[in-house]
Design a protein around this motif. Structure first.
Motif, PDB file in Angstrom:
ATOM      1  N   ARG A  60       0.821  -1.198   0.000  1.00  0.00           N
ATOM      2  CA  ARG A  60       0.000   0.000   0.000  1.00  0.00           C
ATOM      3  C   ARG A  60       0.863   1.260   0.000  1.00  0.00           C
ATOM      4  O   ARG A  60       1.875   1.327   0.694  1.00  0.00           O
ATOM      5  N   ASP A  61       0.448   2.243  -0.766  1.00  0.00           N
ATOM      6  CA  ASP A  61       1.083   3.543  -0.796  1.00  0.00           C
ATOM      7  C   ASP A  61       0.301   4.469   0.124  1.00  0.00           C
ATOM      8  O   ASP A  61      -0.811   4.880  -0.190  1.00  0.00           O
ATOM      9  N   THR A  62       0.880   4.773   1.261  1.00  0.00           N
ATOM     10  CA  THR A  62       0.172   5.591   2.252  1.00  0.00           C
ATOM     11  C   THR A  62       0.396   7.088   2.064  1.00  0.00           C
ATOM     12  O   THR A  62      -0.184   7.896   2.809  1.00  0.00           O
ATOM     13  N   GLU A  63       1.249   7.486   1.109  1.00  0.00           N
ATOM     14  CA  GLU A  63       1.448   8.897   0.815  1.00  0.00           C
ATOM     15  C   GLU A  63       1.829   9.711   2.058  1.00  0.00           C
ATOM     16  O   GLU A  63       1.441  10.873   2.199  1.00  0.00           O
ATOM     17  N   CYS A  64       2.557   9.091   2.980  1.00  0.00           N
ATOM     18  CA  CYS A  64       2.995   9.776   4.204  1.00  0.00           C
ATOM     19  C   CYS A  64       1.809  10.432   4.918  1.00  0.00           C
ATOM     20  O   CYS A  64       1.793  11.647   5.166  1.00  0.00           O
ATOM     21  N   THR A  65       0.832   9.597   5.251  1.00  0.00           N
ATOM     22  CA  THR A  65      -0.415  10.067   5.841  1.00  0.00           C
ATOM     23  C   THR A  65      -0.678   9.365   7.161  1.00  0.00           C
ATOM     24  O   THR A  65      -0.366   8.179   7.310  1.00  0.00           O
ATOM     25  N   ASN A  66      -1.253  10.067   8.112  1.00  0.00           N
ATOM     26  CA  ASN A  66      -1.841   9.430   9.288  1.00  0.00           C
ATOM     27  C   ASN A  66      -3.222   8.932   8.877  1.00  0.00           C
ATOM     28  O   ASN A  66      -4.194   9.691   8.862  1.00  0.00           O
ATOM     29  N   VAL A  67      -3.295   7.663   8.496  1.00  0.00           N
ATOM     30  CA  VAL A  67      -4.532   7.104   7.960  1.00  0.00           C
ATOM     31  C   VAL A  67      -5.496   6.808   9.114  1.00  0.00           C
ATOM     32  O   VAL A  67      -5.120   6.127  10.077  1.00  0.00           O
ATOM     33  N   PRO A  68      -6.722   7.305   9.051  1.00  0.00           N
ATOM     34  CA  PRO A  68      -7.686   7.005  10.115  1.00  0.00           C
ATOM     35  C   PRO A  68      -7.851   5.500  10.298  1.00  0.00           C
ATOM     36  O   PRO A  68      -8.176   4.782   9.357  1.00  0.00           O
ATOM     37  N   GLY A  69      -7.574   5.017  11.510  1.00  0.00           N
ATOM     38  CA  GLY A  69      -7.672   3.585  11.787  1.00  0.00           C
ATOM     39  C   GLY A  69      -6.569   2.770  11.158  1.00  0.00           C
ATOM     40  O   GLY A  69      -6.624   1.539  11.165  1.00  0.00           O
ATOM     41  N   GLY A  70      -5.547   3.433  10.581  1.00  0.00           N
ATOM     42  CA  GLY A  70      -4.465   2.727   9.899  1.00  0.00           C
ATOM     43  C   GLY A  70      -3.101   3.239  10.308  1.00  0.00           C
ATOM     44  O   GLY A  70      -2.934   3.837  11.377  1.00  0.00           O
ATOM     45  N   PRO A  71      -2.105   3.033   9.445  1.00  0.00           N
ATOM     46  CA  PRO A  71      -0.732   3.438   9.770  1.00  0.00           C
ATOM     47  C   PRO A  71      -0.625   4.945  10.024  1.00  0.00           C
ATOM     48  O   PRO A  71      -1.160   5.749   9.256  1.00  0.00           O
ATOM     49  N   GLN A  72       0.073   5.300  11.064  1.00  0.00           N
ATOM     50  CA  GLN A  72       0.274   6.702  11.417  1.00  0.00           C
ATOM     51  C   GLN A  72       1.663   7.128  10.921  1.00  0.00           C
ATOM     52  O   GLN A  72       2.614   7.267  11.686  1.00  0.00           O
ATOM     53  N   VAL A  73       1.749   7.382   9.616  1.00  0.00           N
ATOM     54  CA  VAL A  73       3.044   7.587   8.977  1.00  0.00           C
ATOM     55  C   VAL A  73       3.617   8.964   9.304  1.00  0.00           C
ATOM     56  O   VAL A  73       4.825   9.099   9.535  1.00  0.00           O
ATOM     57  N   VAL A  74       2.785  10.000   9.318  1.00  0.00           N
ATOM     58  CA  VAL A  74       3.280  11.330   9.668  1.00  0.00           C
ATOM     59  C   VAL A  74       3.866  11.325  11.077  1.00  0.00           C
ATOM     60  O   VAL A  74       4.956  11.855  11.321  1.00  0.00           O
ATOM     61  N   THR A  75       3.167  10.706  11.994  1.00  0.00           N
ATOM     62  CA  THR A  75       3.650  10.627  13.372  1.00  0.00           C
ATOM     63  C   THR A  75       4.979   9.898  13.445  1.00  0.00           C
ATOM     64  O   THR A  75       5.910  10.324  14.149  1.00  0.00           O
ATOM     65  N   PHE A  76       5.102   8.808  12.703  1.00  0.00           N
ATOM     66  CA  PHE A  76       6.340   8.029  12.722  1.00  0.00           C
ATOM     67  C   PHE A  76       7.513   8.854  12.209  1.00  0.00           C
ATOM     68  O   PHE A  76       8.581   8.908  12.837  1.00  0.00           O
ATOM     69  N   LEU A  77       7.326   9.544  11.081  1.00  0.00           N
ATOM     70  CA  LEU A  77       8.440  10.232  10.432  1.00  0.00           C
ATOM     71  C   LEU A  77       8.771  11.575  11.076  1.00  0.00           C
ATOM     72  O   LEU A  77       9.929  12.006  11.033  1.00  0.00           O
TER      73      LEU A  77
END
Length: 393
Positions: free
Chosen positions: A204-221
């Motif tokens: 999946r391409d999350t586009e560096c997004t905090n996805v609701p109910g999903g991967p929190q990519v912005v928070t991680f990076l």
């Protein structure tokens, strides 16, 4: 057998020769005439299929688009999603006060650290996001200077595109080598490169997004990676940079705009600035128009206060549409103080590694000039004697 590298190409190449010769020769002649026709048809089709596979493997080996069979077919990626509260595998490895025990690569051995620096691999863990990702970390020679063992260094997070491999930032784009050359020539300041894939849950391409109910990519990076590095390396607490290519370029610009307290400068190499929604992303916004708008960088510039960051945008003149030159020009046209930006157009450039390499020196110089001291948004270093920058468009 690995998806990338010579052995698989050799095996498939041999198979291609065999089926091609069989197709030309017509195969063994036995049985009724219709059997021979079927045999030859199968051999011709097989030769075509193997030829297509060969081309696909060669292109993937060149571009490192998929690094493993699991990446290609959507299986395990080696990236683990965990509950919040995990700890880094290297938290306990540098009690002696020096550099942590990065997993070594062939870049250099311990005797060469003061001349070449160190390139190592380590797993970064997210206490807030619950995500984990393996990163390549380059520590410059100055990190190992015994005369200044308390010095802290600014960091640049560096991203490949989607679904690219982190290793290509070293092998194809040569960022550590280019940085080392610039440091030796006194054109670039010493900095730490943290190279990692922002697509934490491939395919999946999350586009560096905090996805609701999903991967929190912005928070991680923007929070977890800085916290993990600050706990384990001598890094500044702020004034960092972020850089990426293609999707990684969108991520770089987006993270700097969303977290200017952490990232004061960014470089987007052939990135885009709109919120993408396609078969690789799925619904990243939980059906919320507001969330989609907040992840659209054009919308943010048009409707929100501009962040106090500096941004370098590069694009090839042949890249079309909203994700090419017209889109980059539209984005630059929206920039206003206190944000600053520069657009560099690569003449006859396209969306490929060759053209990313042509602006590599410009990108590193931009970061070197605009990285801040801890807690500062002012440049702490001015490069000298820079040559060969592409002309701004």
């Amino acid at each position: 057998m690995s998806l990338v590298g010579g052995p698989l190409l050799v095996v498939v190449g041999i198979a291609l020769v065999v089926v091609t010769v069989g197709a030309v020769m017509g195969g063994p002649r036995w049985g009724p005439r219709w059997v021979g026709v079927v045999q030859r048809t199968v051999l011709v089709l097989s030769a075509q299929v193997v030829a297509l596979v060969m081309v696909g493997l060669a292109v993937n080996d060149w571009g490192s688009f998929y690094g493993s069979w699991s990446d290609l077919f959507g299986g395990s990626t080696g990236v683990v999603t965990t509950a919040a509260g995990g700890h880094s595998a290297w938290d306990e490895s540098h009690a002696g006060g020096g550099a942590p025990a990065l997993q070594p690569t062939h870049w250099s051995d311990a005797k060469q650290y003061t001349q070449k620096g160190e390139l190592g691999s380590v797993e970064l863990a997210g206490r807030r996001s619950g995500q984990r990702a393996r990163a390549l970390i380059y520590l410059p020679p100055q990190y190992f200077d015994a005369a200044d063992s308390s010095a802290r260094f600014p960091v640049v997070e560096v991203f490949p595109g989607y679904p690219g491999e982190v290793q290509q930032l070293v092998t194809r784009l040569g960022f550590p080598s280019a940085l080392l050359d610039g440091i030796r020539a006194h054109r670039l300041r010493p900095m730490i490169l943290v190279m990692l894939n922002p697509s934490l849950v491939l395919p999946r391409d999350t586009e560096c997004t905090n996805v609701p109910g999903g991967p929190q990519v912005v928070t991680f990076l923007t929070q977890d990676v800085p916290a993990d590095l600050h706990a384990n390396l001598r890094v500044t607490s702020g004034g960092w940079g972020v850089m990426g290519q293609s999707t990684g370029g969108y991520c770089a610009a987006k993270l700097a705009m969303m977290a200017p307290h952490q990232f004061v400068t960014a470089v987007s190499l052939s990135g885009y600035y709109n919120a993408r929604h396609d078969s690789t992303t799925g619904d990243l916004w939980g059906g919320s128009t507001k969330r989609r708008d907040l992840n659209d960088l054009d919308w943010r510039l048009a409707h929100l206060p501009a962040p106090a960051i500096s941004l370098l945008v590069t694009i090839g003149s042949l890249e079309p549409g909203i994700e090419g030159l017209p889109g980059a020009q539209q984005f630059i046209g929206l920039v206003r103080p206190p944000m600053t930006a520069r657009l560099v157009v690569v003449k006859n450039g396209a969306h490929n590694f060759h053209d990313y390499q042509s602006v590599r020196g410009t990108a590193l110089a931009w970061l070197s000039d605009h990285l801040g001291a801890a807690g500062s948004q002012q440049p702490a270093f001015q490069a000298q004697g820079r040559q060969g920058d592409p002309q701004p468009g």
